[in-house]
Design a protein around this motif. Structure first.
Motif, PDB file in Angstrom:
ATOM      1  N   VAL A  34       5.054  -0.492  18.105  1.00  0.00           N
ATOM      2  CA  VAL A  34       5.987  -0.111  17.056  1.00  0.00           C
ATOM      3  C   VAL A  34       5.262  -0.171  15.735  1.00  0.00           C
ATOM      4  O   VAL A  34       4.727  -1.216  15.356  1.00  0.00           O
ATOM      5  CB  VAL A  34       7.211  -1.045  17.058  1.00  0.00           C
ATOM      6  CG1 VAL A  34       8.213  -0.617  16.004  1.00  0.00           C
ATOM      7  CG2 VAL A  34       7.863  -1.077  18.427  1.00  0.00           C
ATOM      8  N   TYR A  35       5.255   0.938  15.011  1.00  0.00           N
ATOM      9  CA  TYR A  35       4.548   1.004  13.735  1.00  0.00           C
ATOM     10  C   TYR A  35       5.314   0.233  12.676  1.00  0.00           C
ATOM     11  O   TYR A  35       6.519   0.392  12.518  1.00  0.00           O
ATOM     12  CB  TYR A  35       4.349   2.460  13.285  1.00  0.00           C
ATOM     13  CG  TYR A  35       3.494   2.577  12.051  1.00  0.00           C
ATOM     14  CD1 TYR A  35       2.137   2.336  12.107  1.00  0.00           C
ATOM     15  CD2 TYR A  35       4.058   2.910  10.838  1.00  0.00           C
ATOM     16  CE1 TYR A  35       1.348   2.428  10.986  1.00  0.00           C
ATOM     17  CE2 TYR A  35       3.281   3.022   9.695  1.00  0.00           C
ATOM     18  CZ  TYR A  35       1.933   2.780   9.782  1.00  0.00           C
ATOM     19  OH  TYR A  35       1.158   2.863   8.656  1.00  0.00           O
ATOM     20  N   ASN A  36       4.614  -0.616  11.947  1.00  0.00           N
ATOM     21  CA  ASN A  36       5.189  -1.443  10.900  1.00  0.00           C
ATOM     22  C   ASN A  36       4.718  -0.919   9.550  1.00  0.00           C
ATOM     23  O   ASN A  36       3.546  -1.017   9.227  1.00  0.00           O
ATOM     24  CB  ASN A  36       4.741  -2.890  11.104  1.00  0.00           C
ATOM     25  CG  ASN A  36       5.446  -3.832  10.180  1.00  0.00           C
ATOM     26  OD1 ASN A  36       6.511  -3.524   9.666  1.00  0.00           O
ATOM     27  ND2 ASN A  36       4.844  -4.976   9.965  1.00  0.00           N
ATOM     28  N   GLU A  37       5.620  -0.349   8.759  1.00  0.00           N
ATOM     29  CA  GLU A  37       5.239   0.241   7.471  1.00  0.00           C
ATOM     30  C   GLU A  37       4.792  -0.804   6.500  1.00  0.00           C
ATOM     31  O   GLU A  37       5.295  -1.863   6.405  1.00  0.00           O
ATOM     32  CB  GLU A  37       6.420   1.014   6.877  1.00  0.00           C
ATOM     33  CG  GLU A  37       6.800   2.191   7.736  1.00  0.00           C
ATOM     34  CD  GLU A  37       8.031   2.897   7.208  1.00  0.00           C
ATOM     35  OE1 GLU A  37       8.745   2.340   6.354  1.00  0.00           O
ATOM     36  OE2 GLU A  37       8.271   4.009   7.644  1.00  0.00           O
TER      37      GLU A  37
ATOM     38  N   THR B  72       0.822  -1.210   0.000  1.00  0.00           N
ATOM     39  CA  THR B  72       0.000   0.000   0.000  1.00  0.00           C
ATOM     40  C   THR B  72       0.856   1.261   0.000  1.00  0.00           C
ATOM     41  O   THR B  72       0.340   2.344  -0.223  1.00  0.00           O
ATOM     42  CB  THR B  72      -0.891   0.045   1.251  1.00  0.00           C
ATOM     43  OG1 THR B  72      -0.056   0.054   2.397  1.00  0.00           O
ATOM     44  CG2 THR B  72      -1.843  -1.121   1.279  1.00  0.00           C
ATOM     45  N   TYR B  73       2.141   1.105   0.282  1.00  0.00           N
ATOM     46  CA  TYR B  73       3.057   2.238   0.385  1.00  0.00           C
ATOM     47  C   TYR B  73       2.555   3.261   1.391  1.00  0.00           C
ATOM     48  O   TYR B  73       2.719   4.451   1.233  1.00  0.00           O
ATOM     49  CB  TYR B  73       3.293   2.885  -0.986  1.00  0.00           C
ATOM     50  CG  TYR B  73       3.831   1.906  -1.982  1.00  0.00           C
ATOM     51  CD1 TYR B  73       5.141   1.459  -1.895  1.00  0.00           C
ATOM     52  CD2 TYR B  73       3.021   1.394  -2.983  1.00  0.00           C
ATOM     53  CE1 TYR B  73       5.632   0.538  -2.793  1.00  0.00           C
ATOM     54  CE2 TYR B  73       3.510   0.472  -3.893  1.00  0.00           C
ATOM     55  CZ  TYR B  73       4.813   0.053  -3.788  1.00  0.00           C
ATOM     56  OH  TYR B  73       5.302  -0.858  -4.666  1.00  0.00           O
TER      57      TYR B  73
ATOM     58  N   TYR C 163      -5.337  -1.530  16.784  1.00  0.00           N
ATOM     59  CA  TYR C 163      -4.334  -0.624  16.234  1.00  0.00           C
ATOM     60  C   TYR C 163      -3.673  -1.365  15.077  1.00  0.00           C
ATOM     61  O   TYR C 163      -2.798  -2.187  15.284  1.00  0.00           O
ATOM     62  CB  TYR C 163      -3.298  -0.241  17.285  1.00  0.00           C
ATOM     63  CG  TYR C 163      -3.866   0.554  18.430  1.00  0.00           C
ATOM     64  CD1 TYR C 163      -4.647   1.672  18.215  1.00  0.00           C
ATOM     65  CD2 TYR C 163      -3.618   0.172  19.734  1.00  0.00           C
ATOM     66  CE1 TYR C 163      -5.165   2.400  19.259  1.00  0.00           C
ATOM     67  CE2 TYR C 163      -4.125   0.904  20.787  1.00  0.00           C
ATOM     68  CZ  TYR C 163      -4.900   2.010  20.549  1.00  0.00           C
ATOM     69  OH  TYR C 163      -5.404   2.731  21.589  1.00  0.00           O
ATOM     70  N   THR C 164      -4.111  -1.080  13.865  1.00  0.00           N
ATOM     71  CA  THR C 164      -3.583  -1.805  12.718  1.00  0.00           C
ATOM     72  C   THR C 164      -2.163  -1.356  12.412  1.00  0.00           C
ATOM     73  O   THR C 164      -1.792  -0.203  12.638  1.00  0.00           O
ATOM     74  CB  THR C 164      -4.463  -1.585  11.474  1.00  0.00           C
ATOM     75  OG1 THR C 164      -4.534  -0.187  11.214  1.00  0.00           O
ATOM     76  CG2 THR C 164      -5.839  -2.143  11.681  1.00  0.00           C
ATOM     77  N   ARG C 165      -1.374  -2.279  11.942  1.00  0.00           N
ATOM     78  CA  ARG C 165       0.005  -2.088  11.525  1.00  0.00           C
ATOM     79  C   ARG C 165       0.945  -1.764  12.683  1.00  0.00           C
ATOM     80  O   ARG C 165       2.047  -1.285  12.469  1.00  0.00           O
ATOM     81  CB  ARG C 165       0.111  -1.011  10.454  1.00  0.00           C
ATOM     82  CG  ARG C 165      -0.746  -1.313   9.253  1.00  0.00           C
ATOM     83  CD  ARG C 165      -0.462  -0.388   8.165  1.00  0.00           C
ATOM     84  NE  ARG C 165       0.253  -1.182   7.165  1.00  0.00           N
ATOM     85  CZ  ARG C 165       0.703  -0.708   6.043  1.00  0.00           C
ATOM     86  NH1 ARG C 165       0.574   0.538   5.758  1.00  0.00           N
ATOM     87  NH2 ARG C 165       1.319  -1.471   5.191  1.00  0.00           N
ATOM     88  N   TYR C 166       0.532  -2.000  13.895  1.00  0.00           N
ATOM     89  CA  TYR C 166       1.398  -1.822  15.042  1.00  0.00           C
ATOM     90  C   TYR C 166       1.779  -3.188  15.600  1.00  0.00           C
ATOM     91  O   TYR C 166       0.924  -4.063  15.762  1.00  0.00           O
ATOM     92  CB  TYR C 166       0.702  -1.021  16.151  1.00  0.00           C
ATOM     93  CG  TYR C 166       0.780   0.464  15.954  1.00  0.00           C
ATOM     94  CD1 TYR C 166       1.878   1.187  16.378  1.00  0.00           C
ATOM     95  CD2 TYR C 166      -0.258   1.150  15.331  1.00  0.00           C
ATOM     96  CE1 TYR C 166       1.949   2.556  16.197  1.00  0.00           C
ATOM     97  CE2 TYR C 166      -0.196   2.521  15.151  1.00  0.00           C
ATOM     98  CZ  TYR C 166       0.913   3.212  15.582  1.00  0.00           C
ATOM     99  OH  TYR C 166       0.992   4.564  15.394  1.00  0.00           O
TER     100      TYR C 166
END
Length: 187
Positions: free
Chosen positions: A184-187, A73-74, A131-134
């Motif tokens: 921790v946010y995961n890109e 998704t960038y 909390y998505t992508r964390y």
């Protein structure tokens, strides 16, 4: 006539017998055999692993699973709707910790199991907040309270704008519990 046959046979036999050669105890480039796993050859194992595919080509009953690949998704930052609410995070973790400590009495033999169960419980409650992508990391320290000073520290790579952490410390009559939660946010 039988004498002639015997002589020819003995001559042929002496020609066919190989001459003993000098053998070394180890061949050059050979692999030492393992005494734990007889017949195990690491080179053969590595070759077999290279031939295996990562996906099973034979469908098995009850185990048919398709691999779903998502396109990138960038997305470099979380949406406004999915940012971490620190007050809500602290409230949920404090409630879970308070319910776990209602009847807790410190025992050195059971402290390890208690801390791992508490960390799992807190992590599951935080996952419900979606909390998505964390990535969620929960670190729990349990110790006996005997009028000592304790300092709990941790280090990690950190993005100040996106990553979050909360530390909660509670004390009972005979124990102290420090819970640190990292998001921790995961890109």
């Amino acid at each position: 006539m039988s004498d002639a046959n015997v002589n020819t046979v003995s001559r042929e036999a002496s020609i066919d017998i190989p001459v003993p050669e000098k053998h070394h105890s180890k061949a050059y480039g050979s692999v030492r055999r393992s005494s734990i796993f007889p017949g195990f050859n690491p080179n053969m194992f590595a070759a077999r692993m290279r031939r295996q595919s990562t996906r099973s080509s034979i469908p098995r009953n009850g185990y048919e699973r398709r691999t779903i690949r998502y396109e990138s998704t960038y997305q470099m930052e979380p949406d406004q709707n999915h940012k971490v609410d620190m007050d809500q995070l602290r409230r949920v973790a404090s409630e879970t910790l308070a319910t776990a400590l209602l009847s807790y009495r410190y025992d050195a033999n059971r402290a390890r199991k208690f801390s791992s169960n508490l960390a799992e419980r807190i992590r599951n409650d935080i996952k419900q907040l979606s909390y998505t992508r964390y990535k969620i990391v929960v670190h729990v320290v349990v110790g006996q309270r005997k009028s000592q000073g304790v300092l709990v520290a941790s280090r990690c790579l950190w993005d100040v704008t996106l990553d979050r952490h909360v530390t909660i410390t509670k004390q009972t009559r005979n124990a102290y519990i420090t819970v640190t939660i990292f998001l921790v946010y995961n890109e």
